[in-house]
Design a protein around this motif. Structure first.
Motif, PDB file in Angstrom:
ATOM      1  N   ARG A   5     158.457  28.776  10.905  1.00  0.00           N
ATOM      2  CA  ARG A   5     158.587  28.681   9.448  1.00  0.00           C
ATOM      3  C   ARG A   5     159.652  28.099   8.803  1.00  0.00           C
ATOM      4  O   ARG A   5     160.608  28.417   9.076  1.00  0.00           O
ATOM      5  CB  ARG A   5     158.219  30.185   8.579  1.00  0.00           C
ATOM      6  CG  ARG A   5     156.580  30.415   8.860  1.00  0.00           C
ATOM      7  CD  ARG A   5     156.130  30.970   7.493  1.00  0.00           C
ATOM      8  NE  ARG A   5     155.047  31.505   7.700  1.00  0.00           N
ATOM      9  CZ  ARG A   5     154.694  32.546   7.862  1.00  0.00           C
ATOM     10  NH1 ARG A   5     155.732  33.710   7.818  1.00  0.00           N
ATOM     11  NH2 ARG A   5     153.397  33.315   8.080  1.00  0.00           N
ATOM     12  N   ASP A  35     151.203  21.562 -10.992  1.00  0.00           N
ATOM     13  CA  ASP A  35     151.423  22.316  -9.809  1.00  0.00           C
ATOM     14  C   ASP A  35     152.303  23.696  -9.705  1.00  0.00           C
ATOM     15  O   ASP A  35     151.768  24.644  -9.147  1.00  0.00           O
ATOM     16  CB  ASP A  35     152.364  21.261  -8.851  1.00  0.00           C
ATOM     17  CG  ASP A  35     152.197  21.756  -7.414  1.00  0.00           C
ATOM     18  OD1 ASP A  35     151.118  21.672  -6.940  1.00  0.00           O
ATOM     19  OD2 ASP A  35     153.322  22.116  -6.860  1.00  0.00           O
ATOM     20  N   ARG A  41     148.584  22.802  -3.192  1.00  0.00           N
ATOM     21  CA  ARG A  41     149.302  22.067  -2.132  1.00  0.00           C
ATOM     22  C   ARG A  41     149.188  20.485  -2.550  1.00  0.00           C
ATOM     23  O   ARG A  41     148.459  20.363  -3.357  1.00  0.00           O
ATOM     24  CB  ARG A  41     148.235  22.078  -0.628  1.00  0.00           C
ATOM     25  CG  ARG A  41     148.448  23.298  -0.186  1.00  0.00           C
ATOM     26  CD  ARG A  41     147.697  23.294   1.040  1.00  0.00           C
ATOM     27  NE  ARG A  41     147.408  24.582   1.508  1.00  0.00           N
ATOM     28  CZ  ARG A  41     146.403  25.485   1.580  1.00  0.00           C
ATOM     29  NH1 ARG A  41     145.399  25.049   0.502  1.00  0.00           N
ATOM     30  NH2 ARG A  41     146.497  26.592   2.187  1.00  0.00           N
ATOM     31  N   ARG A  42     150.371  19.982  -2.339  1.00  0.00           N
ATOM     32  CA  ARG A  42     150.582  18.784  -2.643  1.00  0.00           C
ATOM     33  C   ARG A  42     149.306  17.493  -2.495  1.00  0.00           C
ATOM     34  O   ARG A  42     148.729  16.957  -3.447  1.00  0.00           O
ATOM     35  CB  ARG A  42     151.790  17.731  -1.945  1.00  0.00           C
ATOM     36  CG  ARG A  42     151.886  16.377  -2.114  1.00  0.00           C
ATOM     37  CD  ARG A  42     153.200  15.826  -1.507  1.00  0.00           C
ATOM     38  NE  ARG A  42     153.358  15.887  -0.120  1.00  0.00           N
ATOM     39  CZ  ARG A  42     154.276  15.348   0.656  1.00  0.00           C
ATOM     40  NH1 ARG A  42     155.186  14.694   0.034  1.00  0.00           N
ATOM     41  NH2 ARG A  42     154.230  15.719   2.011  1.00  0.00           N
ATOM     42  N   GLN A  65     141.610  16.703  -0.725  1.00  0.00           N
ATOM     43  CA  GLN A  65     143.002  16.325  -0.668  1.00  0.00           C
ATOM     44  C   GLN A  65     143.020  15.133  -0.136  1.00  0.00           C
ATOM     45  O   GLN A  65     142.541  14.200   0.379  1.00  0.00           O
ATOM     46  CB  GLN A  65     143.851  17.311   0.384  1.00  0.00           C
ATOM     47  CG  GLN A  65     143.388  17.061   1.744  1.00  0.00           C
ATOM     48  CD  GLN A  65     144.129  18.060   2.731  1.00  0.00           C
ATOM     49  OE1 GLN A  65     145.251  18.523   2.384  1.00  0.00           O
ATOM     50  NE2 GLN A  65     143.490  18.317   3.964  1.00  0.00           N
ATOM     51  N   ARG A 141     161.499  21.091  -1.115  1.00  0.00           N
ATOM     52  CA  ARG A 141     160.478  20.386  -0.845  1.00  0.00           C
ATOM     53  C   ARG A 141     159.441  20.532  -1.894  1.00  0.00           C
ATOM     54  O   ARG A 141     159.484  21.426  -2.340  1.00  0.00           O
ATOM     55  CB  ARG A 141     159.977  20.832   0.762  1.00  0.00           C
ATOM     56  CG  ARG A 141     160.916  20.819   1.837  1.00  0.00           C
ATOM     57  CD  ARG A 141     160.452  21.572   3.075  1.00  0.00           C
ATOM     58  NE  ARG A 141     160.180  23.106   2.496  1.00  0.00           N
ATOM     59  CZ  ARG A 141     159.327  23.815   2.931  1.00  0.00           C
ATOM     60  NH1 ARG A 141     158.593  23.460   4.170  1.00  0.00           N
ATOM     61  NH2 ARG A 141     159.395  25.032   2.530  1.00  0.00           N
ATOM     62  N   HIS A 143     156.574  21.321  -1.009  1.00  0.00           N
ATOM     63  CA  HIS A 143     155.642  22.703  -0.795  1.00  0.00           C
ATOM     64  C   HIS A 143     156.627  23.803  -1.565  1.00  0.00           C
ATOM     65  O   HIS A 143     156.056  25.115  -1.709  1.00  0.00           O
ATOM     66  CB  HIS A 143     155.823  22.788   0.836  1.00  0.00           C
ATOM     67  CG  HIS A 143     154.620  23.771   1.104  1.00  0.00           C
ATOM     68  ND1 HIS A 143     153.378  23.292   1.139  1.00  0.00           N
ATOM     69  CD2 HIS A 143     154.594  25.123   1.507  1.00  0.00           C
ATOM     70  CE1 HIS A 143     152.532  24.257   1.456  1.00  0.00           C
ATOM     71  NE2 HIS A 143     153.498  25.523   1.708  1.00  0.00           N
ATOM     72  N   ASP A 144     157.758  23.781  -1.989  1.00  0.00           N
ATOM     73  CA  ASP A 144     158.851  24.852  -2.403  1.00  0.00           C
ATOM     74  C   ASP A 144     158.286  24.968  -3.675  1.00  0.00           C
ATOM     75  O   ASP A 144     158.387  26.098  -4.243  1.00  0.00           O
ATOM     76  CB  ASP A 144     160.072  24.494  -2.505  1.00  0.00           C
ATOM     77  CG  ASP A 144     160.659  24.685  -0.993  1.00  0.00           C
ATOM     78  OD1 ASP A 144     160.177  25.485  -0.229  1.00  0.00           O
ATOM     79  OD2 ASP A 144     161.498  23.730  -0.526  1.00  0.00           O
ATOM     80  N   ARG A 146     155.043  25.286  -4.798  1.00  0.00           N
ATOM     81  CA  ARG A 146     153.842  26.226  -4.446  1.00  0.00           C
ATOM     82  C   ARG A 146     154.327  27.692  -4.285  1.00  0.00           C
ATOM     83  O   ARG A 146     154.058  28.473  -4.600  1.00  0.00           O
ATOM     84  CB  ARG A 146     153.342  25.671  -3.255  1.00  0.00           C
ATOM     85  CG  ARG A 146     151.978  26.498  -2.598  1.00  0.00           C
ATOM     86  CD  ARG A 146     151.477  25.846  -1.589  1.00  0.00           C
ATOM     87  NE  ARG A 146     150.375  26.541  -0.759  1.00  0.00           N
ATOM     88  CZ  ARG A 146     149.196  26.843  -0.969  1.00  0.00           C
ATOM     89  NH1 ARG A 146     148.697  26.440  -2.032  1.00  0.00           N
ATOM     90  NH2 ARG A 146     148.416  27.483  -0.071  1.00  0.00           N
ATOM     91  N   HIS A 147     155.554  27.637  -3.464  1.00  0.00           N
ATOM     92  CA  HIS A 147     156.407  28.948  -3.075  1.00  0.00           C
ATOM     93  C   HIS A 147     156.868  29.421  -4.578  1.00  0.00           C
ATOM     94  O   HIS A 147     157.012  30.869  -4.631  1.00  0.00           O
ATOM     95  CB  HIS A 147     157.656  28.817  -2.215  1.00  0.00           C
ATOM     96  CG  HIS A 147     157.031  28.479  -0.766  1.00  0.00           C
ATOM     97  ND1 HIS A 147     156.033  29.214  -0.315  1.00  0.00           N
ATOM     98  CD2 HIS A 147     157.509  27.593   0.003  1.00  0.00           C
ATOM     99  CE1 HIS A 147     156.130  28.546   0.883  1.00  0.00           C
ATOM    100  NE2 HIS A 147     156.906  27.774   1.137  1.00  0.00           N
ATOM    101  N   THR A 178     153.894  35.687   4.545  1.00  0.00           N
ATOM    102  CA  THR A 178     154.592  34.816   3.866  1.00  0.00           C
ATOM    103  C   THR A 178     155.824  35.325   2.582  1.00  0.00           C
ATOM    104  O   THR A 178     156.991  34.638   2.527  1.00  0.00           O
ATOM    105  CB  THR A 178     153.647  33.761   3.331  1.00  0.00           C
ATOM    106  OG1 THR A 178     152.862  33.577   4.261  1.00  0.00           O
ATOM    107  CG2 THR A 178     154.492  32.340   3.002  1.00  0.00           C
TER     108      THR A 178
END
Length: 202
Positions: A5, A35, A41-42, A65, A141, A143-144, A146-147, A178
């Protein structure tokens, strides 16, 4: 072997303000705001069409997507069946989307490229890094974001099953793994709260 990860980073609340202010100045506020309020997700975010959004009912359906294959930007099915989901929209998110609707003219895409087709996943990443740099924030990133959504939701009392469903994870167990670090600190807070309640009763 287990996939390693990548180190997860999130934008703390105090940084979000300057990030969103800068995104507004750069004309890309809607993309990042949506977002951060949905945790998409992107590729899912870029795959949104106006036909997936019901502004009256206040929800958004994740149906496809956008990805890049051999340099071509294409529509693709989602990763798993759990990724097909309907998400509720907050009143603020609906306002942001209404403004975006006026901006996109007759494009079917919620976040179209300048040519009217879907946006490239690379270009939104470059934009993100540009906005972060201008806001004087560390590089994260895509994706971060989303985090960040998931972490803020969990820290503010949204239960793991709800967060898992919103993220389109196949199980709440995966979400728990996660975000174990977030739920651990929440449990510590809960223990403290219970301690305070009971010490008052003794």
């Amino acid at each position: 072997p287990k996939a390693e990860r990548k180190e997860m980073q999130t934008l703390p609340v105090e940084q979000l303000t300057s990030f969103l202010r800068e995104a507004k100045d750069s004309g890309v506020f809607a993309l990042y705001y949506i977002d951060l309020t949905t945790g998409l997700r992107r590729g899912e975010l870029l795959g949104l069409k106006w036909s997936d959004i019901d502004l009256e009912k206040g929800d958004l359906r994740v149906q496809r997507q956008i990805g890049r294959i051999d340099g071509k930007i294409i529509e693709m099915p989602l990763k798993t069946k759990n990724a097909y989901r309907t998400l509720p929209l907050s009143a603020d998110a609906i306002d942001v989307l209404m403004q975006q609707r006026r901006k996109t003219g007759n494009s079917e895409w919620v976040f179209p490229s300048p040519t009217g087709g879907p946006m490239s996943p690379d270009s939104v990443l470059h934009m993100l890094h540009r906005v972060l740099k201008r806001a004087g924030l560390p590089k994260v990133r895509f994706h971060d974001l989303r985090h960040t959504f998931a972490t803020l939701a969990l820290q503010n009392g949204v239960d793991i099953k709800t967060v898992s469903g919103m993220l389109g994870h196949f199980s709440a167990g995966f979400t728990l793994d996660t975000y174990a670090h977030v739920t651990t600190s929440a449990k510590r807070e809960a223990a403290k709260t219970m301690g305070n309640i009971l010490s008052g009763a003794v």
